[in-house]
Design a protein around this motif. Structure first.
Motif, PDB file in Angstrom:
ATOM      1  N   PRO A   1      43.619  27.478  47.991  1.00  0.00           N
ATOM      2  CA  PRO A   1      42.769  28.674  47.973  1.00  0.00           C
ATOM      3  C   PRO A   1      42.060  28.924  49.302  1.00  0.00           C
ATOM      4  CG  PRO A   1      42.529  27.448  45.938  1.00  0.00           C
ATOM      5  CD  PRO A   1      43.342  26.586  46.851  1.00  0.00           C
ATOM      6  N   GLY A   2      41.572  27.849  49.944  1.00  0.00           N
ATOM      7  CA  GLY A   2      40.960  28.011  51.254  1.00  0.00           C
ATOM      8  C   GLY A   2      41.977  28.429  52.298  1.00  0.00           C
ATOM      9  N   TRP A   3      43.182  27.890  52.195  1.00  0.00           N
ATOM     10  CA  TRP A   3      44.272  28.237  53.113  1.00  0.00           C
ATOM     11  C   TRP A   3      44.578  29.735  53.031  1.00  0.00           C
ATOM     12  CZ3 TRP A   3      49.067  30.057  54.150  1.00  0.00           C
ATOM     13  CH2 TRP A   3      49.833  29.434  55.145  1.00  0.00           C
ATOM     14  N   LEU A   4      44.661  30.258  51.808  1.00  0.00           N
ATOM     15  CA  LEU A   4      44.990  31.677  51.628  1.00  0.00           C
ATOM     16  C   LEU A   4      43.824  32.589  51.996  1.00  0.00           C
ATOM     17  CD1 LEU A   4      47.039  31.371  48.323  1.00  0.00           C
ATOM     18  CD2 LEU A   4      47.922  32.108  50.553  1.00  0.00           C
ATOM     19  N   LEU A   5      42.610  32.146  51.733  1.00  0.00           N
ATOM     20  CA  LEU A   5      41.451  32.927  52.173  1.00  0.00           C
ATOM     21  C   LEU A   5      41.447  33.030  53.692  1.00  0.00           C
ATOM     22  CD1 LEU A   5      38.751  34.398  51.830  1.00  0.00           C
ATOM     23  CD2 LEU A   5      37.639  32.152  51.660  1.00  0.00           C
ATOM     24  N   GLU A   6      41.756  31.933  54.361  1.00  0.00           N
ATOM     25  CA  GLU A   6      41.799  31.952  55.823  1.00  0.00           C
ATOM     26  C   GLU A   6      42.900  32.885  56.312  1.00  0.00           C
ATOM     27  OE1 GLU A   6      42.880  28.626  59.062  1.00  0.00           O
ATOM     28  OE2 GLU A   6      40.974  28.246  58.004  1.00  0.00           O
ATOM     29  N   LEU A   7      44.062  32.880  55.658  1.00  0.00           N
ATOM     30  CA  LEU A   7      45.143  33.786  56.046  1.00  0.00           C
ATOM     31  C   LEU A   7      44.699  35.241  55.938  1.00  0.00           C
ATOM     32  CD1 LEU A   7      48.893  33.554  55.156  1.00  0.00           C
ATOM     33  CD2 LEU A   7      47.653  35.627  54.554  1.00  0.00           C
TER      34      LEU A   7
ATOM     35  N   ALA B   1      43.840  35.832  43.032  1.00  0.00           N
ATOM     36  CA  ALA B   1      43.685  37.022  43.863  1.00  0.00           C
ATOM     37  C   ALA B   1      42.242  37.187  44.330  1.00  0.00           C
ATOM     38  CB  ALA B   1      44.136  38.261  43.105  1.00  0.00           C
ATOM     39  N   ALA B   2      41.294  36.914  43.458  1.00  0.00           N
ATOM     40  CA  ALA B   2      39.886  37.040  43.840  1.00  0.00           C
ATOM     41  C   ALA B   2      39.530  36.100  44.969  1.00  0.00           C
ATOM     42  CB  ALA B   2      38.986  36.776  42.637  1.00  0.00           C
ATOM     43  N   GLU B   3      40.154  34.926  44.978  1.00  0.00           N
ATOM     44  CA  GLU B   3      39.817  33.917  45.983  1.00  0.00           C
ATOM     45  C   GLU B   3      40.198  34.363  47.384  1.00  0.00           C
ATOM     46  OE1 GLU B   3      41.971  30.663  44.316  1.00  0.00           O
ATOM     47  OE2 GLU B   3      40.719  30.668  42.496  1.00  0.00           O
ATOM     48  N   ARG B   4      41.213  35.216  47.517  1.00  0.00           N
ATOM     49  CA  ARG B   4      41.577  35.717  48.847  1.00  0.00           C
ATOM     50  C   ARG B   4      40.971  37.097  49.116  1.00  0.00           C
ATOM     51  NH1 ARG B   4      46.691  36.609  45.951  1.00  0.00           N
ATOM     52  NH2 ARG B   4      47.067  38.863  45.887  1.00  0.00           N
ATOM     53  N   THR B   5      40.899  37.952  48.073  1.00  0.00           N
ATOM     54  CA  THR B   5      40.404  39.309  48.306  1.00  0.00           C
ATOM     55  C   THR B   5      38.905  39.355  48.533  1.00  0.00           C
ATOM     56  OG1 THR B   5      40.211  39.738  45.917  1.00  0.00           O
ATOM     57  CG2 THR B   5      42.267  40.407  46.985  1.00  0.00           C
ATOM     58  N   LEU B   6      38.195  38.274  48.299  1.00  0.00           N
ATOM     59  CA  LEU B   6      36.759  38.293  48.586  1.00  0.00           C
ATOM     60  C   LEU B   6      36.518  38.568  50.080  1.00  0.00           C
ATOM     61  CD1 LEU B   6      35.535  35.414  50.011  1.00  0.00           C
ATOM     62  CD2 LEU B   6      36.209  34.535  47.773  1.00  0.00           C
ATOM     63  N   ALA B   7      37.480  38.192  50.940  1.00  0.00           N
ATOM     64  CA  ALA B   7      37.349  38.530  52.356  1.00  0.00           C
ATOM     65  C   ALA B   7      37.446  40.039  52.571  1.00  0.00           C
ATOM     66  CB  ALA B   7      38.428  37.814  53.170  1.00  0.00           C
TER      67      ALA B   7
ATOM     68  N   GLY C   1      42.190  46.183  44.871  1.00  0.00           N
ATOM     69  CA  GLY C   1      43.131  46.449  43.787  1.00  0.00           C
ATOM     70  C   GLY C   1      44.573  46.366  44.246  1.00  0.00           C
ATOM     71  N   ALA C   2      44.853  46.937  45.421  1.00  0.00           N
ATOM     72  CA  ALA C   2      46.220  46.930  45.935  1.00  0.00           C
ATOM     73  C   ALA C   2      46.670  45.516  46.277  1.00  0.00           C
ATOM     74  CB  ALA C   2      46.314  47.827  47.171  1.00  0.00           C
ATOM     75  N   ASN C   3      45.778  44.715  46.847  1.00  0.00           N
ATOM     76  CA  ASN C   3      46.153  43.353  47.204  1.00  0.00           C
ATOM     77  C   ASN C   3      46.329  42.485  45.963  1.00  0.00           C
ATOM     78  OD1 ASN C   3      45.375  40.381  48.122  1.00  0.00           O
ATOM     79  ND2 ASN C   3      46.131  41.476  49.917  1.00  0.00           N
ATOM     80  N   THR C   4      45.500  42.718  44.961  1.00  0.00           N
ATOM     81  CA  THR C   4      45.593  41.937  43.727  1.00  0.00           C
ATOM     82  C   THR C   4      46.943  42.103  43.061  1.00  0.00           C
ATOM     83  OG1 THR C   4      43.208  42.020  43.333  1.00  0.00           O
ATOM     84  CG2 THR C   4      44.611  41.626  41.420  1.00  0.00           C
ATOM     85  N   VAL C   5      47.427  43.346  42.950  1.00  0.00           N
ATOM     86  CA  VAL C   5      48.673  43.573  42.214  1.00  0.00           C
ATOM     87  C   VAL C   5      49.895  43.044  42.943  1.00  0.00           C
ATOM     88  CG1 VAL C   5      47.765  45.565  40.973  1.00  0.00           C
ATOM     89  CG2 VAL C   5      49.006  45.918  43.120  1.00  0.00           C
TER      90      VAL C   5
ATOM     91  N   CYS D   1      34.574  41.633  43.265  1.00  0.00           N
ATOM     92  CA  CYS D   1      34.496  41.994  44.675  1.00  0.00           C
ATOM     93  C   CYS D   1      33.483  43.110  44.923  1.00  0.00           C
ATOM     94  CB  CYS D   1      35.881  42.396  45.182  1.00  0.00           C
ATOM     95  SG  CYS D   1      36.992  40.966  45.383  1.00  0.00           S
ATOM     96  N   ALA D   2      33.328  44.026  43.971  1.00  0.00           N
ATOM     97  CA  ALA D   2      32.314  45.071  44.105  1.00  0.00           C
ATOM     98  C   ALA D   2      30.913  44.470  44.062  1.00  0.00           C
ATOM     99  CB  ALA D   2      32.486  46.117  43.011  1.00  0.00           C
ATOM    100  N   VAL D   3      30.714  43.481  43.195  1.00  0.00           N
ATOM    101  CA  VAL D   3      29.438  42.769  43.165  1.00  0.00           C
ATOM    102  C   VAL D   3      29.179  42.100  44.506  1.00  0.00           C
ATOM    103  CG1 VAL D   3      28.201  40.808  42.156  1.00  0.00           C
ATOM    104  CG2 VAL D   3      29.421  42.410  40.675  1.00  0.00           C
ATOM    105  N   LEU D   4      30.178  41.392  45.022  1.00  0.00           N
ATOM    106  CA  LEU D   4      30.022  40.716  46.305  1.00  0.00           C
ATOM    107  C   LEU D   4      29.688  41.714  47.407  1.00  0.00           C
ATOM    108  CD1 LEU D   4      30.182  38.144  48.004  1.00  0.00           C
ATOM    109  CD2 LEU D   4      32.654  38.496  48.184  1.00  0.00           C
TER     110      LEU D   4
END
Length: 360
Positions: free
Chosen positions: A67-73, A143-149, A166-170, A186-189
């Motif tokens: 998850p950290g790897w993908l968030l960094e990507l 998806a949330a773990e990467r789209t938070l960026a 939304g587009a990245n999640t799907v 993500c809207a909350v964040l």
């Protein structure tokens, strides 16, 4: 918001997520709490090295798993392209990530690959399907773990935030409920990066964005939550989530966290109340609860997330982003930053992302 405050919140959200994820590398997926305590003692208080034979075995304390790897990507794509660029994100997955997988759960960087990414790999690599046809029905928070960026980058542009998240999640998760709950998180964040608190009024703020057309959720209530006559109800738009319930949950949970008559003691038992498994409907509520309860105490929030066992890595990652956005990088204990791999590089990427927001 002063630029320095914005940078502090942006950095706090992103480093908070990286820290929460790395804290979970050692004690990840212990559904037997007695076994967790036997391996790590009564309270996990810092980064730990996974035990042999466990998930992420071979990593060291402070390193990131997948998850950290993908968030960094995702973060690097945003920084280097200057905006969300789906083609660039997909290219990076195709060339930098998928070649490291073999389709098995234990294959891939970080020692474990989630169900949603395994499904996408099979369809994309083995079956040769194009992006847009490789998403699956896994109900996890991958998806949330990467789209938070992406949420951090577009915190001041909720319409773009929702569209890009939304587009990245799907790309990997096509269930509309997963999409709605991920977009809501993500809207909350995004609101927290703006400087709003995670309190009982956050759902009111989110619903105002729905009514202004900035968040793609269908609603059948007016501002005062009175039912709208059927003749006056607008038809749902294409791409609109069917229900606003995912936006109402954070405010309800924040209200409960502040109510002295509603107590979860100790707070790590939120994992027992909301559920220890991986699915979004367990993870997001627990993250909201811990973030609202410890809104000014990053350490307490992420450590209670970790010590709840089960899918504690996602719980701590999501909680860490929320509380990190509220307190800022300056209020995150230095030992968590100093012990995190590539912390200096990640802080530089966060600084550059904040600069993009300031120029927008």
């Amino acid at each position: 918001m002063p630029a320095s405050d914005l940078q502090d919140r942006v950095s706090g959200a992103l480093l908070g997520a990286f820290i929460g994820e790395a804290l979970g590398v050692g004690p990840h997926w212990y559904y037997d709490l007695d076994a967790l305590h036997a391996d790590f003692g009564p309270w996990v208080a810092d980064y730990t090295t996974p035990r042999p034979g466990r998930y992420h075995a071979g990593l060291r304390a402070g390193q990131s798993s997948q998850p950290g790897w993908l968030l960094e990507l995702t973060l690097r794509s945003l920084v280097e392209r200057g905006a969300y660029d789906e083609a660039d994100f997909c290219r990076r997955i195709d060339t930098q990530f998928f070649p490291l997988l073999d389709g098995t759960p234990q294959g891939g960087p970080g020692g474990y690959t989630s169900q949603s990414m395994r499904e996408a790999w099979r369809k994309r690599v083995q079956q040769g399907l194009p992006w847009g046809r490789v998403g699956g029905h896994a109900d996890n928070t991958e998806a949330a773990e990467r789209t938070l960026a992406i949420a951090v980058r577009y915190a001041h542009a909720p319409r773009q935030l929702a569209g890009f998240v939304g587009a990245n999640t799907v790309l990997t998760q096509i269930d509309p409920t997963i999409g709605a709950m991920t977009t809501a998180y993500c809207a909350v964040l995004g609101l927290l990066v703006q400087g709003h608190p995670l309190d009982a009024q956050i759902s009111t703020r989110l619903m105002a964005l729905v009514r202004s057309g900035e968040l793609p959720f269908h609603t059948v209530t007016a501002a005062a939550l009175d039912a709208v006559p059927a003749s006056a109800e607008a038809a749902p738009r294409p791409g609109q989530f069917a229900s606003p319930d995912a936006l109402l949950t954070p405010g309800n949970i924040a209200r409960a966290a502040a109510d002295p008559g509603v107590r979860i003691e100790p707070a790590w038992k939120a994992s027992l109340v909301y559920g220890m498994p991986c699915a979004v409907y367990h993870q997001f509520p627990a993250a909201y609860y811990l973030a609202a309860r410890f809104a000014d105490d990053f350490e307490a929030a992420v450590l209670h997330a970790i010590n709840g066992g089960g899918q504690n890595q996602a719980r701590a990652m999501l909680t860490g982003a929320l509380v990190g956005a509220m307190v800022g990088l300056s209020a995150i204990p230095q030992r968590f930053i100093g012990g995190l791999e590539r912390a200096t590089q990640r802080m530089e990427w966060a600084r550059r992302l904040a600069a993009q927001i300031e120029r927008a």
